[in-house]
Design a protein around this motif. Sequence first.
Motif, mmCIF file in Angstrom:
data_model
loop_
_atom_site.group_PDB
_atom_site.id
_atom_site.type_symbol
_atom_site.label_atom_id
_atom_site.label_comp_id
_atom_site.label_asym_id
_atom_site.label_seq_id
_atom_site.Cartn_x
_atom_site.Cartn_y
_atom_site.Cartn_z
ATOM 1 N N SER A 79 81.645 50.164 54.398
ATOM 2 C CA SER A 79 81.260 51.562 54.617
ATOM 3 C C SER A 79 79.871 51.712 55.229
ATOM 4 N N VAL A 80 79.241 50.621 55.626
ATOM 5 C CA VAL A 80 77.931 50.659 56.286
ATOM 6 C C VAL A 80 78.150 50.379 57.771
ATOM 7 N N ARG A 81 77.729 51.312 58.621
ATOM 8 C CA ARG A 81 77.781 51.099 60.075
ATOM 9 C C ARG A 81 76.415 50.609 60.529
ATOM 10 N N SER A 82 76.412 49.533 61.270
ATOM 11 C CA SER A 82 75.140 48.950 61.691
ATOM 12 C C SER A 82 75.146 48.596 63.163
ATOM 13 N N THR A 83 73.974 48.756 63.771
ATOM 14 C CA THR A 83 73.761 48.336 65.152
ATOM 15 C C THR A 83 72.446 47.560 65.194
ATOM 16 N N LEU A 84 72.528 46.327 65.647
ATOM 17 C CA LEU A 84 71.352 45.479 65.801
ATOM 18 C C LEU A 84 71.127 45.292 67.294
ATOM 19 N N THR A 85 69.940 45.667 67.762
ATOM 20 C CA THR A 85 69.600 45.491 69.174
ATOM 21 C C THR A 85 68.623 44.336 69.285
ATOM 22 N N LEU A 86 68.926 43.437 70.194
ATOM 23 C CA LEU A 86 68.116 42.240 70.381
ATOM 24 C C LEU A 86 67.632 42.158 71.826
ATOM 25 N N ALA A 87 66.416 41.672 72.013
ATOM 26 C CA ALA A 87 65.921 41.396 73.363
ATOM 27 C C ALA A 87 66.678 40.178 73.878
ATOM 28 N N ARG A 88 67.213 40.287 75.106
ATOM 29 C CA ARG A 88 67.970 39.179 75.708
ATOM 30 C C ARG A 88 67.142 38.608 76.853
ATOM 31 N N ASN A 89 66.745 37.358 76.701
ATOM 32 C CA ASN A 89 66.018 36.624 77.747
ATOM 33 C C ASN A 89 64.754 37.343 78.194
ATOM 34 N N GLY A 90 64.214 38.225 77.364
ATOM 35 C CA GLY A 90 62.973 38.917 77.665
ATOM 36 C C GLY A 90 63.070 40.027 78.692
ATOM 37 N N THR A 91 64.261 40.246 79.273
ATOM 38 C CA THR A 91 64.374 41.251 80.327
ATOM 39 C C THR A 91 65.469 42.273 80.091
ATOM 40 N N ASP A 92 66.317 42.052 79.124
ATOM 41 C CA ASP A 92 67.493 42.887 78.898
ATOM 42 C C ASP A 92 67.678 43.042 77.393
ATOM 43 N N THR A 93 68.732 43.727 76.982
ATOM 44 C CA THR A 93 69.041 43.825 75.564
ATOM 45 C C THR A 93 70.508 43.486 75.316
ATOM 46 N N ALA A 94 70.777 43.073 74.103
ATOM 47 C CA ALA A 94 72.140 42.830 73.629
ATOM 48 C C ALA A 94 72.320 43.646 72.364
ATOM 49 N N THR A 95 73.506 44.229 72.202
ATOM 50 C CA THR A 95 73.788 45.053 71.030
ATOM 51 C C THR A 95 74.920 44.432 70.233
ATOM 52 N N PHE A 96 74.700 44.288 68.944
ATOM 53 C CA PHE A 96 75.698 43.785 68.015
ATOM 54 C C PHE A 96 76.012 44.909 67.030
ATOM 55 N N THR A 97 77.283 45.210 66.850
ATOM 56 C CA THR A 97 77.679 46.327 65.987
ATOM 57 C C THR A 97 78.765 45.899 65.012
#
Length: 154
Positions: A79-97
């Motif tokens: 019942s917990v919705r989560s989004t983790l945003t990570l810096a990708r290679n210092g120039t972009d982002t990646a999102t894990f949900t």
Amino acid sequence: MKNVSRSSTLLTVAALAATTLAMAPAAHAVTPETATLSFDCGSYGSGTATLKATQDGTAATIDLSTTAVTAPLPVGANSVRSTLTLARNGTDTATFTGSSNPAIPAGGAVSTGPLAGTVAAGDSLEAKTLTVVVFGITARCTATSPQNPGPFIF
């Protein structure tokens, strides 16, 4: 002679199989598998987080547990919705949900995951923000330290 021929054939097949396995590409593994960092979640608190990453080809998951956000009431599983945003290679982002979590007792640290995302070979990912939604209440957290021992390398 017939047995010698069979033995030679078996040895040849075994040697070919061993050579094929030796030449097969190794499975990609993320390193480090576990990292820690600190989050500040404003009025919801601050604290440390532990991230555990796994990879299967381009699919990756991260399990997260943090003392930065605690459950005000018992929280049911999934019942917990989560989004983790990570810096990708210092120039972009990646999102894990994800919306998967174990049951969390009142006052317990929030655990969530697996959070799913996509990676490419060689990606370097470091957590930057976390959004957690529990009971319709959104906690937004910002990393206040780098990952230790360092970014995930996929």
